[in-house]
Design a protein around this motif. Structure first.
Motif, mmCIF file in Angstrom:
data_model
loop_
_atom_site.group_PDB
_atom_site.id
_atom_site.type_symbol
_atom_site.label_atom_id
_atom_site.label_comp_id
_atom_site.label_asym_id
_atom_site.label_seq_id
_atom_site.Cartn_x
_atom_site.Cartn_y
_atom_site.Cartn_z
ATOM 1 N N CYS A 1 -8.594 -3.154 -1.937
ATOM 2 C CA CYS A 1 -8.708 -1.787 -1.432
ATOM 3 C C CYS A 1 -10.162 -1.322 -1.461
ATOM 4 O O CYS A 1 -10.702 -0.993 -2.521
ATOM 5 N N PHE B 1 -5.040 2.091 -1.440
ATOM 6 C CA PHE B 1 -5.094 2.697 -0.114
ATOM 7 C C PHE B 1 -5.156 1.629 0.983
ATOM 8 O O PHE B 1 -5.494 1.925 2.126
ATOM 9 N N GLU C 1 -2.666 2.619 3.748
ATOM 10 C CA GLU C 1 -2.404 3.991 3.352
ATOM 11 C C GLU C 1 -1.299 4.617 4.186
ATOM 12 O O GLU C 1 -1.266 4.478 5.410
ATOM 13 N N LYS D 1 1.822 3.181 -0.042
ATOM 14 C CA LYS D 1 2.503 4.388 -0.509
ATOM 15 C C LYS D 1 3.870 4.062 -1.095
ATOM 16 O O LYS D 1 4.376 4.763 -1.960
ATOM 17 N N THR E 1 3.214 9.269 -3.856
ATOM 18 C CA THR E 1 3.525 7.872 -3.610
ATOM 19 C C THR E 1 4.751 7.474 -4.433
ATOM 20 O O THR E 1 5.179 8.207 -5.342
#
Length: 390
Positions: A207, A278, A281, A286, A309
Motif C-alpha cells: 500500500c 488502501f 480502496e 475495505k 471498514t
C-alpha cells in the motif's frame, strides 16, 4: 484419511503453509499443486508440491496464459495422483483448473472454492469486469462449498456470484496454534510503554498510501513515533521501496519473518499494529480482515484501523483498537500525539482481555473444517451411488 487435492495460485504464499498445516492437523492427506512465483518451492509442511507453471505478480495476462497452458497439461501433471475425495481451489484461476481436474478424475469430485480476496478486475464496470464476473459465475457453478475469510466478501460480491444454496464456511485469518487448547498461553508483553511509540506494519507490504502517510506522520512527530516494517514488499507497487524506506529517518525495514515462529518477537517489539490497507480502496481493502489483525491482537499489540471498514467494524464490536475517521497526518497526531503510559495500558488491556479464541485457530477448528470437507465427499459419493443405481 480424507484425500484433499489443494490447488494454489502461489506456492510461496505463507498462508498456503498455514492452510496445508491446518488440513493435515484436521486429519486430511493433502496433495499440493500450484504455480510458483520466483524460486522453486521444494517442500511445504513435508509435502513436495506439484508445480503447474510460473506466474508473475500483478501480470494478469501472463497469469491467464499460464492457466491455459496448465489446463492442457494438468492430466500429466496429476498423473501419479490418486483420485481425491475433495478438491480445494484457492483463487479464481485455480477454480478453473479444478473443473479440468474433476474431469480427469472421472467426475463426481466435490470442489471447494477458497476465495480470500476479491481481485480488482472482478469489480470493474467495463467489458473486462463483465467478462471476469462471467468467468467466475461459470467456473463456480456446482461448487460444493465456499471458504472465505471475511463476511464482507460474501455481502459485497460473492452472494451475487454463487448459487444461494452453496454452503459458506468462514475461516478467518487467525493465528494457527496447535500445541494446546486456544487460550492456554499468555501473550507476551510488548516493549516498554512510552515514546518512542512503535507502529508495526507487517505482512504483505503493498500500500503506497500507507507508506506515504506513515512517513509524513513519523516525520511530524520528530522521533516520538517509529515505524517498523517487516514482510514481503510488492515492489511493483512502489517506484523505489528500498530507497524510500532508507531515506526515512524513523523507518526500519527488517525484512521477512517466519510465521508463526517469529510472531511473538516481532509483535512484542512494537506497541501498535497498522491494520490499514488502501491498496484497493473502497473494495477489497475495505472488506478484508487481514492476518496482521489477528497476529497483532494475539500478541498484545493495539491495532489501528479505518472506521467504516470491515476491520474497523470488527474492532468496534469488540471494544478494542484505535479507529481513524480520516487518513491524515493530523488525525494520527490527534490519536497518538498525546499518548501516555496510562492511556496505552488501557488500550492494551482491552485487547488482552478478549477471549484468545478470537485470534487463534486451534486443533478443534482444524478438525471441524476437515469434518465439513469429509461430509461434502460423503454426500457426493452417496449421490453418485444413487444416480448409478437409478
Amino acid at each position: 484419511m480424507l484425500r484433499v487435492l489443494y490447488l494454489v495460485h502461489d506456492l510461496s504464499d505463507p498462508a498456503v503453509n498455514r492452510r496445508v498445516k491446518m488440513l493435515q492437523a484436521g486429519g486430511a492427506d493433502v496433495t499440493l499443486a500450484g504455480f510458483r512465483r520466483g524460486k522453486p518451492v521444494t517442500s511445504i509442511e513435508g509435502l513436495v508440491p506439484i508445480e503447474l507453471g510460473v506466474t508473475r505478480d500483478g501480470r494478469f495476462g501472463q497469469r491467464l496464459g499460464a492457466v491455459v497452458r496448465a489446463a492442457t497439461a494438468i492430466g500429466s501433471a496429476l498423473g501419479a495422483v490418486g483420485r481425491p475425495d475433495v478438491i480445494v481451489a484457492r483463487n479464481l484461476e485455480m477454480l478453473a483448473l479444478a473443473r479440468r481436474a474433476v474431469s480427469i478424475f472421472g467426475g463426481a469430485v466435490p470442489v471447494v472454492y477458497e476465495c480470500l480476496d476479491i481481485h480488482r478486475l472482478l469489480l470493474r464496470s467495463d467489458a473486462v469486469g463483465v467478462a471476469m464476473r462471467g468467468a467466475e459465475r461459470f467456473f463456480s457453478r456446482d461448487v460444493a462449498m465456499l471458504v472465505t475469510s471475511s463476511p464482507a466478501f460474501v455481502e459485497e460480491h460473492l452472494s451475487r456470484v454463487l448459487d444461494p444454496g452453496v454452503p459458506i464456511e468462514l475461516v478467518e485469518n487467525k493465528v494457527l496454534e496447535l500445541a494446546g487448547p486456544a487460550g492456554t498461553e499468555t501473550p507476551p508483553a510488548p516493549r516498554r510503554a512510552g515514546p518512542p511509540w512503535r507502529i508495526g506494519w507487517f505482512g504483505a507490504l503493498r500500500c503506497r498510501r500507507s507508506l506515504e502517510l506513515l512517513s509524513a506522520f513519523s516525520r511530524s512527530m520528530g522521533g516520538e513515533v517509529e515505524v517498523i516494517l517487516r514482510g514481503r514488499p510488492a515492489y511493483g507497487e512502489f517506484a523505489d521501496f528500498d530507497g524510500y524506506v532508507a531515506s526515512e529517518p524513523y523507518f526500519s525495514f527488517l525484512g521477512p519473518y517466519r510465521n508463526p515462529d517469529d510472531l511473538p518477537a516481532i509483535y512484542g517489539d512494537v506497541h501498535f499494529v497498522w491494520a490499514i490497507d488502501f491498496f484497493e480502496e473502497g473494495q477489497n481493502s475495505k472488506w478484508l480482515l487481514p492476518n496482521r489483525l489477528y497476529e497483532g491482537c494475539r500478541h498484545g499489540g493495539v491495532p489501528i484501523a479505518m472506521r467504516g471498514t470491515e476491520t474497523g467494524k470488527f474492532l468496534e464490536a469488540r471494544g478494542c483498537g484505535l479507529l481513524l475517521s480520516e487518513a491524515t497526518t493530523d488525525a494520527l497526531r490527534a490519536m497518538l500525539g498525546s499518548m501516555d503510559e496510562v492511556g496505552y495500558a488501557t488500550l492494551k488491556q482491552r485487547v488482552t482481555s478478549i477471549d484468545p479464541a478470537t485470534w487463534i485457530c486451534g486443533i478443534d477448528d482444524c478438525r471441524m473444517l476437515v469434518g465439513k470437507l469429509r461430509a461434502l465427499a460423503a454426500l457426493r459419493t452417496d449421490g453418485a451411488a444413487i444416480e448409478a443405481a437409478a
